[in-house]
Design a protein around this motif. Structure first.
Motif, PDB file in Angstrom:
ATOM      1  N   LEU A 261      -1.673  -9.883  33.096  1.00  0.00           N
ATOM      2  CA  LEU A 261      -0.529  -9.601  32.221  1.00  0.00           C
ATOM      3  C   LEU A 261      -0.936  -8.765  31.011  1.00  0.00           C
ATOM      4  O   LEU A 261      -0.117  -8.026  30.460  1.00  0.00           O
ATOM      5  N   HIS A 262      -2.194  -8.869  30.611  1.00  0.00           N
ATOM      6  CA  HIS A 262      -2.626  -8.132  29.418  1.00  0.00           C
ATOM      7  C   HIS A 262      -2.692  -6.627  29.651  1.00  0.00           C
ATOM      8  O   HIS A 262      -2.702  -5.841  28.699  1.00  0.00           O
ATOM      9  N   ILE A 263      -2.757  -6.186  30.916  1.00  0.00           N
ATOM     10  CA  ILE A 263      -2.823  -4.745  31.177  1.00  0.00           C
ATOM     11  C   ILE A 263      -1.476  -4.169  31.592  1.00  0.00           C
ATOM     12  O   ILE A 263      -1.353  -2.968  31.821  1.00  0.00           O
ATOM     13  N   ILE A 264      -0.461  -5.014  31.682  1.00  0.00           N
ATOM     14  CA  ILE A 264       0.860  -4.556  32.111  1.00  0.00           C
ATOM     15  C   ILE A 264       1.623  -4.008  30.915  1.00  0.00           C
ATOM     16  O   ILE A 264       1.895  -4.728  29.959  1.00  0.00           O
TER      17      ILE A 264
ATOM     18  N   PHE B 211      -2.721  -2.673  46.291  1.00  0.00           N
ATOM     19  CA  PHE B 211      -3.634  -3.457  45.464  1.00  0.00           C
ATOM     20  C   PHE B 211      -2.924  -4.715  44.989  1.00  0.00           C
ATOM     21  O   PHE B 211      -1.695  -4.832  45.081  1.00  0.00           O
ATOM     22  N   SER B 212      -3.679  -5.685  44.525  1.00  0.00           N
ATOM     23  CA  SER B 212      -3.103  -6.965  44.116  1.00  0.00           C
ATOM     24  C   SER B 212      -3.312  -7.213  42.632  1.00  0.00           C
ATOM     25  O   SER B 212      -4.265  -6.726  42.029  1.00  0.00           O
ATOM     26  N   LEU B 213      -2.374  -7.968  42.060  1.00  0.00           N
ATOM     27  CA  LEU B 213      -2.431  -8.367  40.656  1.00  0.00           C
ATOM     28  C   LEU B 213      -2.050  -9.840  40.552  1.00  0.00           C
ATOM     29  O   LEU B 213      -1.385 -10.384  41.432  1.00  0.00           O
ATOM     30  N   LYS B 214      -2.464 -10.457  39.468  1.00  0.00           N
ATOM     31  CA  LYS B 214      -2.019 -11.819  39.168  1.00  0.00           C
ATOM     32  C   LYS B 214      -1.157 -11.758  37.916  1.00  0.00           C
ATOM     33  O   LYS B 214      -1.635 -11.436  36.837  1.00  0.00           O
ATOM     34  N   PHE B 215       0.132 -12.033  38.081  1.00  0.00           N
ATOM     35  CA  PHE B 215       1.018 -12.180  36.933  1.00  0.00           C
ATOM     36  C   PHE B 215       1.006 -13.661  36.565  1.00  0.00           C
ATOM     37  O   PHE B 215       1.815 -14.447  37.048  1.00  0.00           O
TER      38      PHE B 215
ATOM     39  N   GLN C 291       1.365 -16.152  39.421  1.00  0.00           N
ATOM     40  CA  GLN C 291       2.063 -15.516  40.540  1.00  0.00           C
ATOM     41  C   GLN C 291       1.246 -14.353  41.095  1.00  0.00           C
ATOM     42  O   GLN C 291       0.886 -13.433  40.374  1.00  0.00           O
ATOM     43  N   LEU C 292       0.923 -14.424  42.394  1.00  0.00           N
ATOM     44  CA  LEU C 292       0.231 -13.320  43.050  1.00  0.00           C
ATOM     45  C   LEU C 292       1.225 -12.209  43.356  1.00  0.00           C
ATOM     46  O   LEU C 292       2.309 -12.453  43.881  1.00  0.00           O
ATOM     47  N   VAL C 293       0.854 -10.975  43.036  1.00  0.00           N
ATOM     48  CA  VAL C 293       1.705  -9.814  43.275  1.00  0.00           C
ATOM     49  C   VAL C 293       0.896  -8.767  44.027  1.00  0.00           C
ATOM     50  O   VAL C 293      -0.254  -8.498  43.665  1.00  0.00           O
TER      51      VAL C 293
ATOM     52  N   GLU D 105       7.961 -15.795  32.501  1.00  0.00           N
ATOM     53  CA  GLU D 105       8.330 -15.979  33.901  1.00  0.00           C
ATOM     54  C   GLU D 105       7.122 -16.322  34.773  1.00  0.00           C
ATOM     55  O   GLU D 105       7.279 -16.820  35.882  1.00  0.00           O
ATOM     56  N   PHE D 106       5.895 -16.063  34.274  1.00  0.00           N
ATOM     57  CA  PHE D 106       4.715 -16.175  35.125  1.00  0.00           C
ATOM     58  C   PHE D 106       3.663 -17.145  34.613  1.00  0.00           C
ATOM     59  O   PHE D 106       2.803 -17.569  35.384  1.00  0.00           O
ATOM     60  N   VAL D 107       3.687 -17.484  33.341  1.00  0.00           N
ATOM     61  CA  VAL D 107       2.696 -18.398  32.767  1.00  0.00           C
ATOM     62  C   VAL D 107       3.403 -19.705  32.413  1.00  0.00           C
ATOM     63  O   VAL D 107       4.219 -19.737  31.484  1.00  0.00           O
TER      64      VAL D 107
END
Length: 356
Positions: free
Chosen positions: A46-49, A68-72, A75-77, A228-230
């Motif tokens: 979330l810090h790079i979004i 590619f994958s990210l973690k919000f 929540q896996l995205v 919404e994610f944390v």
């Protein structure tokens, strides 16, 4: 003392959550996930979004590839920008990817994630899809409302022609197209205009409330709210998001219920979408509940456009295409153009739109 107690409790809670996440990460079998940037505990990536999201995703795709994958937070995205992979996601694997994350927007204004746009895949979603396809958006029903669409287009053209009959006039395109679209949809849904260029906005306060509700939903929605994610941020109601959505939900429900009650009081004498849903409610009251009808109205309003006009730019400067915030990705600065009615428009608008 109370403040110290709350501070210590919150610190302990954060510590326990961090320990649980570290243990889970170390004991869980690593999944075969696409490449991913380095992440932080609890908040993930979330810090790079940064907003706008699609530009952040594009920049990351240049480094990590088209998938590619990210973690919000928790929540896996997975971000997919390859056209062939996107096609496969929405054809061969559409059912696997059909569920929606339980956002606060779906919990509150979305009637506990039971609307068509928020409900997860299953019997309820399939029923909503069937109702929308057969009862609301079928060719037959849309053709029944063709007169409304022609009439709203005529109102828009008359308004533009009136303002530009003597020469070029500045026009803010976003607002006039939004007005035409929402007036068309709400006339089909409830038989009412809610936007100002329409000549018969009868209940101005109701119209003002509707416009404000739509504006707030589009502003508060989207995937850029950390709460919404944390889970801990949701528990703390970060930036008062849930409080705002609860208030918005109450106002939305009251307005939609009033529309249904008004049509019910008229005994469905009209030909609107609400009238049709109420007629189905008589035969299947346990399924076609008021809540289901309100959810369909809300989705129709949120999923809600060209003019026969000569246009030129307001200035010679480059058009500002910076994006604003919200689920519809509006422009930060609404597009303006200089419009002038062609001479033939006066003849066309003097006739019935059936002749155009």
């Amino acid at each position: 003392m109370v403040a110290i107690f709350l501070y210590l409790s919150l610190t302990l809670l954060i510590f326990l959550v961090a320990i649980k996440l570290i243990v889970k990460i170390r004991t869980t079998r690593r999944k075969h996930l696409p490449l991913s940037p380095p992440s932080l505990p609890i908040i993930g990536h979330l810090h790079i979004i940064k907003k706008p999201l699609h530009r952040t995703f594009h920049a990351l795709s240049q480094k990590y590839g088209q998938i590619f994958s990210l973690k919000f937070g928790s929540q896996l995205v997975v971000i997919v920008s390859s056209p062939s992979a996107v096609e496969e996601c929405f054809t061969k694997n559409d059912i696997v990817l059909a569920n929606r994350p339980p956002f606060l927007l779906g919990k509150h204004p979305g009637y506990n994630n039971t609307t068509l746009s928020q409900s997860s895949y299953g019997d309820h979603w399939r029923n909503l899809r069937r109702i929308s396809t057969l009862e609301i958006f079928s060719n037959n029903r849309l053709n029944m409302f063709s007169g409304i669409r022609r009439d709203e287009m005529k109102h828009l053209l008359q308004n533009l022609s009136r303002n530009s009959c003597l020469g070029f006039a500045k026009v803010e395109l976003q607002s006039i197209l939004l007005e035409m679209t929402f007036n068309s949809i709400m006339r089909m849904v409830a038989g009412k205009r809610y936007y100002k260029y329409g000549e018969d906005v009868k209940d101005k306060e109701e119209a003002r409330q509707f416009r404000q509700i739509i504006k707030e939903i589009t502003r508060l929605g989207g995937a850029s709210n950390p709460a919404e994610f944390v889970p801990i941020l949701r528990w703390m109601d970060y930036k008062g998001l849930e409080k705002k959505l609860k208030s918005l939900s109450k106002r939305t429900d009251e307005l939609l219920q009033a529309l249904i009650d008004e049509q019910r009081h008229k005994e469905e004498e009209g030909n609107t979408m609400i009238d049709h849903m109420l007629s189905l409610q008589k035969s299947q009251p346990d399924y076609y509940t008021d809540q289901l009808i309100k959810g369909l109205i809300l989705v129709s309003a949120l999923n809600s456009a060209s003019c026969l006009i000569e246009k030129t730019r307001v200035t010679t400067k480059e058009v500002d295409i910076d994006e604003g915030s919200g689920i519809t990705m509006p422009k930060a600065m609404p597009l303006e153009a200089m419009c002038k009615a062609h001479p033939i428009m006066h003849k066309l608008l003097s006739k019935s739109m059936d002749d155009v």
